[in-house]
Design an enzyme around this catalytic site. Sequence first.
Site, short mmCIF file in Angstrom:
data_model
loop_
_atom_site.label_atom_id
_atom_site.label_comp_id
_atom_site.label_asym_id
_atom_site.label_seq_id
_atom_site.Cartn_x
_atom_site.Cartn_y
_atom_site.Cartn_z
CB THR A 16 -0.91 -0.01 1.25
OG1 THR A 16 -1.67 -1.23 1.23
CG2 THR A 16 -1.84 1.18 1.28
CD GLU A 55 -4.29 -8.62 -2.07
OE1 GLU A 55 -3.76 -8.84 -3.17
OE2 GLU A 55 -5.44 -9.00 -1.79
CG LEU A 111 -4.66 -9.97 1.66
CD1 LEU A 111 -4.47 -9.97 3.17
CD2 LEU A 111 -3.72 -10.95 1.02
CE LYS A 112 -12.78 -10.38 4.82
NZ LYS A 112 -12.99 -10.52 3.37
CD GLU A 113 -2.99 -9.26 9.00
OE1 GLU A 113 -3.07 -9.53 10.21
OE2 GLU A 113 -2.22 -8.37 8.56
CB CYS A 143 -4.44 -2.19 6.80
SG CYS A 143 -3.41 -3.45 6.04
NE ARG A 153 1.53 -5.91 11.35
CZ ARG A 153 1.90 -6.17 10.07
NH1 ARG A 153 2.87 -5.46 9.52
NH2 ARG A 153 1.31 -7.11 9.38
P1 NAD Z 1 4.79 -7.60 6.73
O1 NAD Z 1 5.47 -6.68 7.64
O2 NAD Z 1 4.02 -8.77 7.28
O3 NAD Z 1 5.84 -8.22 5.68
C1 NAD Z 1 6.78 -7.46 4.99
C2 NAD Z 1 7.95 -8.38 4.65
O4 NAD Z 1 8.85 -7.68 3.78
C3 NAD Z 1 8.77 -8.78 5.89
O5 NAD Z 1 8.89 -10.19 5.95
C4 NAD Z 1 10.14 -8.11 5.64
O6 NAD Z 1 11.23 -8.85 6.16
C5 NAD Z 1 10.18 -8.04 4.13
N1 NAD Z 1 11.10 -7.03 3.58
C6 NAD Z 1 11.31 -5.76 4.01
N2 NAD Z 1 12.24 -5.15 3.22
C7 NAD Z 1 12.61 -6.06 2.28
C8 NAD Z 1 13.53 -6.05 1.20
N3 NAD Z 1 14.26 -4.96 0.93
N4 NAD Z 1 13.67 -7.16 0.45
C9 NAD Z 1 12.96 -8.27 0.73
N5 NAD Z 1 12.06 -8.36 1.75
C10 NAD Z 1 11.89 -7.26 2.51
O7 NAD Z 1 3.83 -6.70 5.84
P2 NAD Z 1 2.40 -7.07 5.24
O8 NAD Z 1 1.36 -7.04 6.30
O9 NAD Z 1 2.52 -8.25 4.35
O10 NAD Z 1 2.14 -5.78 4.33
C11 NAD Z 1 2.86 -5.54 3.14
C12 NAD Z 1 2.20 -4.41 2.40
O11 NAD Z 1 0.87 -4.78 2.02
C13 NAD Z 1 2.04 -3.13 3.23
O12 NAD Z 1 2.19 -2.03 2.39
C14 NAD Z 1 0.62 -3.21 3.74
O13 NAD Z 1 0.07 -1.95 4.01
C15 NAD Z 1 -0.07 -3.86 2.56
N6 NAD Z 1 -1.29 -4.60 2.89
C16 NAD Z 1 -1.34 -5.37 4.01
C17 NAD Z 1 -2.48 -6.10 4.29
C18 NAD Z 1 -2.58 -6.94 5.54
O14 NAD Z 1 -3.68 -7.37 5.87
N7 NAD Z 1 -1.48 -7.23 6.23
C19 NAD Z 1 -3.61 -6.03 3.43
C20 NAD Z 1 -3.51 -5.25 2.29
C21 NAD Z 1 -2.36 -4.54 2.02
#
Ligand code: NAD
Length: 438
Positions: free
Chosen positions: A121, A149, A151-153, A261, A329
């Site tokens: 995001t 994306e 999706l809902k956790e 989020c 979080r």
């Molecule tokens: P997260 O913190 O669970 O995972 C991020 C991963 O990226 C971590 O494992 C980290 O080690 C890795 N990472 C960081 N820098 C890196 C690099 N340079 N190279 C390789 N790996 C690297 O995050 P998330 O919850 O999966 O969210 C990711 C994105 O998706 C965010 O922007 C979030 O806002 C968005 N998003 C999240 C959700 C949700 O429900 N969690 C839903 C929709 C969108």
Amino acid sequence: MKVAVIGTGYVGLVAGACFAEHGNEVICVDINPERISQLNEGEVPIYEPGLPEIVNRNRKQERLIFTTSTKEAVERSEVIFIAVGTPQDEDGSADLTHVLAVARDIGTYMNGPKVVVDKSTVPVGTGARVLEVIKSITSHPVEVVSNPEFLKEGAAVEDFLKPDRVVIGVASTAAEEVMKELYAPFVRTNNPILVMDVVSAELTKYAANAMLAARVSFMNEMARLCEAVGADVNHVRVGIGTDSRIGMSFLFSGIGYGGSCFPKDVQALIRTAHDHGVDIRIPVATEEVNRIQKKVIAGKVVKRFGPDLAGRRFAVWGLAFKPRTDDVREAPALTIIKELIDAGAHVAAYDPEAMETFKRTFGENSGVSYVANNYDALAGADALLICTEWSEFRNPDYARVKFLLRNPIIFDGRNILSRTELKKRNFEYYSIGRAAIG
Ligand code: NAD
């Protein structure tokens, strides 16, 4: 198709596994070596229903591989997804450090034309920045696409495999075709692929989360009003939700929204508007209401027991920001437990999946003990607080709860218990947006 997914968190791992499930060759990268070794040993480092099965099935069939090498992933793939975290920066904006670091890596390792997809995001304009960074390093042709994306956790695999819609922000028909081909198996029941420009796609994600968060905050304000006037927020919820213009989703009142989020995305949207000189007030109010709401339950406890909670013990059921996840979080439980401990109380906490993540986030604190099951938390407690609506908390053995608690008092932050049962058994019961019992 040969796909790379950079970042194996809640979004990247689910996306990678689901693309592999539809026959693509997927290589997932993370900078966290521990996470990659776990995945290579068949262990899934996050709790997400259905994910271990799909990860391990595709891993065994060698359609899904895990590495710490961005170079290997970029070189082998035609489409590269960026799915790294975009946490909140100090000024409320989204911190793009990880996204831009990945863009630099992609630029460095490109060995031919690639489509780079922002799935993280990211604020309006990030697609253009990512393109600029890559182009400043390589002369290989590159397209940057926005594919937010939704999706809902807790239901991430299901949401990813059967999305309501897929949003794609593109600058060319060539990139549009690649994305449509990749997503075709996910939209076989005619859920739409919405194609738009990159900026609109980026803003769509923030607008969606801000709208959902606004509904939650609106209902939480209605709940406070219900308590003041003697109405029942459940009746009001159904009364308005059955209006087809409103709908039932996201109308539950509770102890405020949390998660990775809504809080940060509402803040980032406010920041974007501010940076563009636009005065947006609803997201500001949404945020403010949510901050107040997270304190409502602790406020009820203090009203009942007084401001000094020294020597008191409270049982807390639920630590995750919502059920079916281990994610804590911005979870309301963090605020609530801190308030209880600051007032001198001891907390015995239980969550089916989130105790480890909670401990890591909250830190070791002598004021909290973690117990093996929800009933163990109750022994000698002055009251029970429910902070997450896990299914297993919905229909407890009320007689056992009453026997174990020092006082039969419950603060239900999610309105999940049966008022009839509680009344019958002479509990004192405080919930959200409804008159207290007892
Ligand atoms: P997260 O913190 O669970 O995972 C991020 C991963 O990226 C971590 O494992 C980290 O080690 C890795 N990472 C960081 N820098 C890196 C690099 N340079 N190279 C390789 N790996 C690297 O995050 P998330 O919850 O999966 O969210 C990711 C994105 O998706 C965010 O922007 C979030 O806002 C968005 N998003 C999240 C959700 C949700 O429900 N969690 C839903 C929709 C969108």
